[in-house]
Design an enzyme around this catalytic site. Structure first.
Site, PDB file in Angstrom:
ATOM      1  N   ASN A 107      -0.419   2.789   6.916  1.00  0.00           N
ATOM      2  CA  ASN A 107      -0.935   4.082   6.371  1.00  0.00           C
ATOM      3  C   ASN A 107      -2.238   3.916   5.826  1.00  0.00           C
ATOM      4  O   ASN A 107      -2.045   3.078   4.624  1.00  0.00           O
ATOM      5  CB  ASN A 107       0.134   4.691   5.485  1.00  0.00           C
ATOM      6  N   HIS A 109      -4.234   5.906   2.613  1.00  0.00           N
ATOM      7  CA  HIS A 109      -4.076   6.935   1.640  1.00  0.00           C
ATOM      8  C   HIS A 109      -5.398   6.828   0.673  1.00  0.00           C
ATOM      9  O   HIS A 109      -5.668   5.968   0.153  1.00  0.00           O
ATOM     10  CB  HIS A 109      -3.132   6.608   0.717  1.00  0.00           C
ATOM     11  N   SER A 136      -6.473   2.923  -0.135  1.00  0.00           N
ATOM     12  CA  SER A 136      -5.396   2.031   0.094  1.00  0.00           C
ATOM     13  C   SER A 136      -4.910   1.988   1.633  1.00  0.00           C
ATOM     14  O   SER A 136      -4.669   3.122   2.098  1.00  0.00           O
ATOM     15  CB  SER A 136      -4.279   2.090  -0.917  1.00  0.00           C
ATOM     16  N   ASP A 145       4.257   6.927   0.218  1.00  0.00           N
ATOM     17  CA  ASP A 145       3.005   6.145  -0.181  1.00  0.00           C
ATOM     18  C   ASP A 145       3.345   5.163  -1.029  1.00  0.00           C
ATOM     19  O   ASP A 145       2.435   4.770  -2.023  1.00  0.00           O
ATOM     20  CB  ASP A 145       2.037   7.134  -0.803  1.00  0.00           C
TER      21      ASP A 145
HETATM   22  C1  GAR Z   1      -8.252  10.613   5.035  1.00  0.00           C
HETATM   23  O1  GAR Z   1      -9.014  10.945   3.774  1.00  0.00           O
HETATM   24  C2  GAR Z   1      -6.863   9.972   4.847  1.00  0.00           C
HETATM   25  O2  GAR Z   1      -7.276   8.650   3.613  1.00  0.00           O
HETATM   26  C3  GAR Z   1      -6.152  11.128   4.392  1.00  0.00           C
HETATM   27  O3  GAR Z   1      -6.554  12.245   5.006  1.00  0.00           O
HETATM   28  C4  GAR Z   1      -7.863  12.206   5.293  1.00  0.00           C
HETATM   29  C5  GAR Z   1      -7.724  12.331   7.049  1.00  0.00           C
HETATM   30  O4  GAR Z   1      -9.032  12.268   7.397  1.00  0.00           O
HETATM   31  N1  GAR Z   1      -4.615  10.705   4.220  1.00  0.00           N
HETATM   32  C6  GAR Z   1      -3.830  11.395   3.499  1.00  0.00           C
HETATM   33  O5  GAR Z   1      -3.985  11.971   2.571  1.00  0.00           O
HETATM   34  C7  GAR Z   1      -2.295  10.817   3.733  1.00  0.00           C
HETATM   35  N2  GAR Z   1      -1.533  11.246   3.027  1.00  0.00           N
HETATM   36  P1  GAR Z   1      -9.334  11.844   8.913  1.00  0.00           P
HETATM   37  O6  GAR Z   1      -8.534  12.823   9.688  1.00  0.00           O
HETATM   38  O7  GAR Z   1     -10.705  12.578   9.222  1.00  0.00           O
HETATM   39  O8  GAR Z   1      -9.140  10.694   9.376  1.00  0.00           O
END
Ligand code: GAR
Length: 210
Positions: A107, A109, A136, A145
Site C-alpha cells: 500500500n 500511504h 510510505s 496502515d
Molecule cells: C495518494 O496520495 C495515496 O497516497 C493516498 O491516496 C492518494 C491517491 O491518489 N492513499 C491513501 O490515503 C490510502 N489511505 P491517486 O488516486 O491519484 O493515486
C-alpha cells in the site's frame, strides 16, 4: 514478467505512474487488472485507455465488509497476480482477505508511517507543526496502515502550506516511491520475512529513503 493487480478508488495518478513506467520499459511488470470500489473512479478510465482490464465492484450490493472483500479478492486472485498494489484504495480490508496475501500486497500511504495512519494525513501533519512530511510504501497486514514499511520519501512542509498544496507537492514523489518499490519487489530483491522486510535476504533496519 512479474504480474500485478492494482486497486484504486479515485484519480489513479499512482496507477498512471506505474503504467507510464511500464510503457517506458522502466518497470518490467504486467498489469493484469485494475479494480475499484467506485465505478466512476477516474483511474478506471486511465486503465481502459492503456488497454488494461478493469473491474468495478460496488460495496453497496454486499451485506457486509467480509462478503464484499471476499468477492473482490476472489476476482483479483482469479486474474493471477504475484502482487496486489493498493494505490489510493480508500477502504479498510477485512483481515480474512488480507491474510491470503501476506507479503504479496503493498500500500502507498501519504505520511511518514508510523505517523498519521488513516485519513487527512496532510492536514494532521500541518496542524501538528511538523516541518517534514512524506509518504510510505508498506506491506499490508491486518493492522490499518500498520504493516512493515519498505521505503519512504520525505519533503519539507513550507510556511503557509495548505493540505492541498502539500498533497499536490507530495504526489510526484509518491509516484517515484511506488514505482521503485514495485520494481524492487518484481526483481525479487525485497521480500517480507518473519521478522520484517528483507532486502536480498537481509533484514532492513530502517525504511529505505528515496
Ligand atoms: C495518494 O496520495 C495515496 O497516497 C493516498 O491516496 C492518494 C491517491 O491518489 N492513499 C491513501 O490515503 C490510502 N489511505 P491517486 O488516486 O491519484 O493515486
Amino acid at each position: 514478467p512479474f504480474r500485478i493487480a492494482v486497486l484504486i478508488s479515485g484519480r489513479g495518478s499512482n496507477l498512471q505512474a506505474l503504467i507510464d513506467a511500464q510503457q517506458a520499459g522502466a518497470l518490467p511488470v504486467e498489469i493484469l487488472l485494475v479494480a475499484s470500489n467506485k465505478a466512476t473512479a477516474e483511474g478506471l478510465r486511465k486503465a481502459e485507455a492503456a488497454g488494461i482490464p478493469t473491474l468495478a465492484l460496488d460495496p453497496a450490493v454486499y451485506p457486509d465488509r467480509a462478503s464484499y472483500d471476499h468477492a473482490l479478492f476472489s476476482r483479483v486472485a482469479a486474474s493471477g497476480p504475484d502482487l496486489i498494489v493498493l494505490a489510493g484504495f480508500m477502504r479498510i480490508i477485512d483481515p480474512a482477505a488480507v491474510a491470503g496475501w501476506h507479503g504479496r500486497m503493498i500500500n502507498i500511504h501519504p505520511s511518514l508511517l508510523p505517523k498519521y495512519p488513516g485519513l487527512k494525513t496532510h492536514q494532521r501533519a500541518i496542524a501538528a507543526g511538523d516541518t517534514v512530511h512524506g509518504a510510505s510504501v508498506h506491506f499490508v497486514t491486518a493492522e490499518l496502515d500498520g504493516g512493515p514499511v519498505i521505503a519512504q520519501v520525505e519533503l519539507p512542509i513550507l510556511p503557509g502550506d495548505t493540505p492541498d498544496a502539500l498533497a499536490e507537492r507530495l504526489l510526484r514523489h509518491e509516484h517515484r516511491l511506488l514505482c521503485h518499490c514495485v520494481a524492487q519487489i518484481a526483481a525479487g530483491r525485497i521480500t517480507l520475512g518473519d521478522s520484517g522486510v528483507l532486502v536480498e535476504g537481509q533484514p532492513l533496519g530502517e525504511p529505505l529513503r528515496l
